[in-house]
Scaffold this motif. Structure first.
Motif, PDB file in Angstrom:
ATOM      1  N   GLU A 196      -3.652   7.311   6.365  1.00  0.00           N
ATOM      2  CA  GLU A 196      -4.539   6.494   5.529  1.00  0.00           C
ATOM      3  C   GLU A 196      -4.151   5.019   5.590  1.00  0.00           C
ATOM      4  O   GLU A 196      -5.003   4.142   5.707  1.00  0.00           O
ATOM      5  CB  GLU A 196      -4.500   6.979   4.079  1.00  0.00           C
ATOM      6  N   ALA A 197      -2.858   4.753   5.523  1.00  0.00           N
ATOM      7  CA  ALA A 197      -2.390   3.366   5.576  1.00  0.00           C
ATOM      8  C   ALA A 197      -2.714   2.743   6.929  1.00  0.00           C
ATOM      9  O   ALA A 197      -3.161   1.597   7.005  1.00  0.00           O
ATOM     10  CB  ALA A 197      -0.883   3.311   5.320  1.00  0.00           C
ATOM     11  N   PHE A 225       0.827  -1.200   0.000  1.00  0.00           N
ATOM     12  CA  PHE A 225       0.000   0.000   0.000  1.00  0.00           C
ATOM     13  C   PHE A 225       0.867   1.259   0.000  1.00  0.00           C
ATOM     14  O   PHE A 225       0.649   2.183  -0.783  1.00  0.00           O
ATOM     15  CB  PHE A 225      -0.914  -0.023   1.233  1.00  0.00           C
ATOM     16  N   SER A 282      -5.131   3.545   8.949  1.00  0.00           N
ATOM     17  CA  SER A 282      -6.576   3.320   9.012  1.00  0.00           C
ATOM     18  C   SER A 282      -6.955   2.054   8.254  1.00  0.00           C
ATOM     19  O   SER A 282      -7.760   1.255   8.723  1.00  0.00           O
ATOM     20  CB  SER A 282      -7.330   4.503   8.407  1.00  0.00           C
ATOM     21  N   ARG A 283      -6.372   1.877   7.088  1.00  0.00           N
ATOM     22  CA  ARG A 283      -6.692   0.721   6.249  1.00  0.00           C
ATOM     23  C   ARG A 283      -6.270  -0.598   6.906  1.00  0.00           C
ATOM     24  O   ARG A 283      -6.948  -1.612   6.767  1.00  0.00           O
ATOM     25  CB  ARG A 283      -6.016   0.878   4.894  1.00  0.00           C
TER      26      ARG A 283
END
Length: 78
Positions: A61-62, A24, A64-65
């Protein structure tokens, strides 16, 4: 000897989470790389994502993912 700098280190519950985070982040050119878990901490899979502390916010973001696969987050001098 190399000078130690402040790092943001994320450990994972399993290898799939670590490799998923790596893919990611690499696709999005986010800072950091996979490293063996530092001796100061322990983790389930033995792999950790390491980035400069100043870049921590870029990894939001990473994180959270992959929240379900993250074991712990650390601030370390490495």
């Amino acid at each position: 000897m190399r000078e130690k700098t402040l790092k943001f280190v994320v450990t994972f519950k399993n290898t799939a989470g670590a490799l998923g985070m790596e893919k990611f982040c690499m696709e999005r050119r986010l800072p950091g790389r996979l490293i063996p878990v530092p001796r100061q901490i322990s983790a389930g899979c033995g792999m950790a994502w390491c980035a400069p502390w100043e870049e921590k916010e870029l990894l939001g973001e990473a994180l959270s993912r992959f929240a379900g696969q993250v074991q712990e987050q650390h601030k370390l001098w490495l």
